[in-house]
Write a protein that holds these residues in place. Structure first.
Motif, PDB file in Angstrom:
ATOM      1  N   PRO A   1       0.787  -1.236   0.000  1.00  0.00           N
ATOM      2  CA  PRO A   1       0.000   0.000   0.000  1.00  0.00           C
ATOM      3  C   PRO A   1       0.818   1.285   0.000  1.00  0.00           C
TER       4      PRO A   1
ATOM      5  N   HIS B   1      -1.085  -5.932  -3.099  1.00  0.00           N
ATOM      6  CA  HIS B   1      -1.908  -5.837  -1.898  1.00  0.00           C
ATOM      7  C   HIS B   1      -3.322  -5.382  -2.266  1.00  0.00           C
TER       8      HIS B   1
ATOM      9  N   GLU C   1      -5.389  -3.411  -1.006  1.00  0.00           N
ATOM     10  CA  GLU C   1      -5.708  -1.986  -0.894  1.00  0.00           C
ATOM     11  C   GLU C   1      -5.398  -1.209  -2.170  1.00  0.00           C
TER      12      GLU C   1
ATOM     13  N   LYS D   1      -3.965 -10.898  -6.274  1.00  0.00           N
ATOM     14  CA  LYS D   1      -4.350 -10.049  -5.144  1.00  0.00           C
ATOM     15  C   LYS D   1      -4.050 -10.780  -3.842  1.00  0.00           C
TER      16      LYS D   1
ATOM     17  N   ASP E   1      -2.134  -9.430   2.718  1.00  0.00           N
ATOM     18  CA  ASP E   1      -1.127  -8.849   3.607  1.00  0.00           C
ATOM     19  C   ASP E   1       0.258  -9.329   3.204  1.00  0.00           C
TER      20      ASP E   1
END
Length: 459
Positions: free
Chosen positions: A238, A270, A272, A368, A371
């Motif tokens: 991110p 990530h 996000e 994707k 974390d």
């Protein structure tokens, strides 16, 4: 007879005779004789020759680059950059040779010892077509500096490049037997490795080819260095500079038409920033200028051969059959030669067979993750461990990636690239041993301890 085909047009541009058994024997005899002379030369003589070879490459830069365009489809811009990199490699070893080969004195309980770096003998290199000059120079420059002599078995499709490399050495004044190009097929390699005049072997190529060469070297109890395939992860977190990451990811997949062991092939993003990255990445891949490799504005030319292009297209179809979606490209361009469009795959099952393979062409798989733990686990979930690229501004994340990604190299917020100063190589099925820097030089040298002082004989 080697038939050289221009991958941009599909036309045969040259035919080069294969070296017969008598020619191989003559080359081995020259190598053995040349080694006896070269091993006794001073470091100053060796570094001076490396500088002269660099000068010869500099003077013939355009010719060498155009050969690479003609034989394997490299763009002229990339060809010139590769030649420049080779020149820097020769000059690096010319400059740092005395330091890299300096003896080291150590104290012992009974006196002292000196650790000296000494040559081993003729070294055989089995090299691929994708970087026809740089792959070979990574072996050639340290071989010359070490006091060894070099035998090059190059890929059949770039025999003109291989011959030009030998010609550059001759122009620079290399003595007979110091560097010889062996225009042979892979079927001749085992016997050369087994020959008592050959001291060691290095290979850059597929894991299949590496296994065969390692087996032959093992039978002969000879040192081997292997730089094999890679399916490098490109991890975006991110805090990353997203625009810079996207621009670099596109370059990673289309430079050299995606035919690079260390250019990232799996984009691990990530959650996000996944949607934003994917949108920009697809747009970037679609904007790549494909065209005449001799045009300086062309970003991506053809692949190295129709066979290589079709292999990549088959992998795209395998990925789609495994449930992946092809968002853009990944298709044949209907013109003469080995052309295709850059492709982006998503939703590929990481446990599918094709996800574990190296896609050696301009196609990326985008994943994707939730974390950093999932990113590292996915990065390591392939049989390869060559390079990696990670994008984050978080120092703690950088440390985790550097420590936990199973690879020989990790680039932070940058495109991974080989440089003369740093060690190059991988783990797992990506091979073993290192090239470049003092580490690559020392791989094929005898680290000899010379002992001084008292003590009983045999202690």
């Amino acid at each position: 007879m080697f038939e050289i085909i221009n991958p941009a047009t599909g036309e045969t541009v040259d035919r080069i005779a294969e070296l017969d058994d008598a020619g191989i024997e003559a080359a081995l005899a020259r190598a053995a004789a040349g080694y006896k002379q070269w091993r006794e030369t001073s470091i100053e003589t060796r570094t001076a020759l490396l500088g002269k070879i660099a000068d010869a490459w500099e003077a013939n830069k355009q010719h060498l680059a155009e050969l690479a365009v003609r034989e394997m489809g490299k763009t002229i811009t990339a060809g010139l950059a590769e030649v420049e990199k080779c020149i820097s490699g020769f000059r690096h070893y010319a400059e740092h040779g005395p330091t890299y080969l300096a003896p080291t004195a150590v104290q012992t309980p009974t006196g002292h010892a000196v650790a000296r770096w000494l040559p081993l003998g003729p070294v055989l290199a089995v090299m691929p077509w994708n970087f026809p000059y740089w792959q070979a120079v990574r072996f050639l420059a340290p071989t010359i500096l070490a006091g060894n002599v070099a035998l090059l078995k190059h890929a059949s499709s770039v025999q003109g490049c291989a011959a030009a490399m030998e010609a550059m050495a001759r122009k620079a004044g290399a003595p007979e037997g110091l560097f010889q190009n062996l225009a042979i097929t892979s079927g001749k390699v085992d016997a050369i490795i087994a020959d008592k005049r050959v001291a060691a072997v290095t290979l850059t190529g597929s894991e299949g080819a590496g296994a065969k060469v390692a087996e032959a070297a093992g039978r002969a109890l000879k040192k081997v260095v292997l730089e094999l395939g890679g399916s490098d992860p490109f991890i975006v977190m991110p805090s990353a500079d997203l625009d810079a990451a996207v621009k670099t990811a596109v370059t990673a997949r289309v430079q050299n038409a995606g035919q690079s062991c260390i250019c990232s092939k799996r984009m691990i993003v990530h959650a996000e920033v996944y949607d934003a990255f994917l949108e920009k990445f697809v747009a970037g891949m679609e904007a790549v200028k494909i065209g005449d490799p001799m045009d300086a504005d062309t970003v991506m030319g053809p692949l190295s051969s129709v066979q290589q292009r079709d292999t990549v297209l088959e992998q795209v179809e395998k990925a789609k059959a495994a449930g992946a979606k092809l968002l853009t490209g990944g298709a044949k361009i209907d013109r003469g030669g080995a052309w295709m469009t850059p492709g982006v795959l998503v939703d590929l099952d990481p446990e599918s067979d094709v996800a574990k393979e190296e896609i050696f062409g301009p196609v990326a798989a985008v994943y994707k993750v939730a974390d950093i733990d999932e990113a590292i686990a996915l990065a390591n979930d392939v049989p390869y461990g060559l390079g990696s690229s990670v994008w984050t501004q978080d120092e703690a994340e950088v440390e985790r990636f550097a420590r936990d990604i199973e690879a020989g190299m990790t680039a932070v917020n940058s495109l991974l690239a080989s440089v003369p100063e740093a060690p190059f190589g991988g783990v797992k099925l990506s091979g073993h041993g290192r090239e470049l820097g003092p580490w690559g030089l020392h791989e094929f040298m005898n680290l000899k301890a010379v002992m001084f002082g008292g003590g009983k004989a045999g202690d």
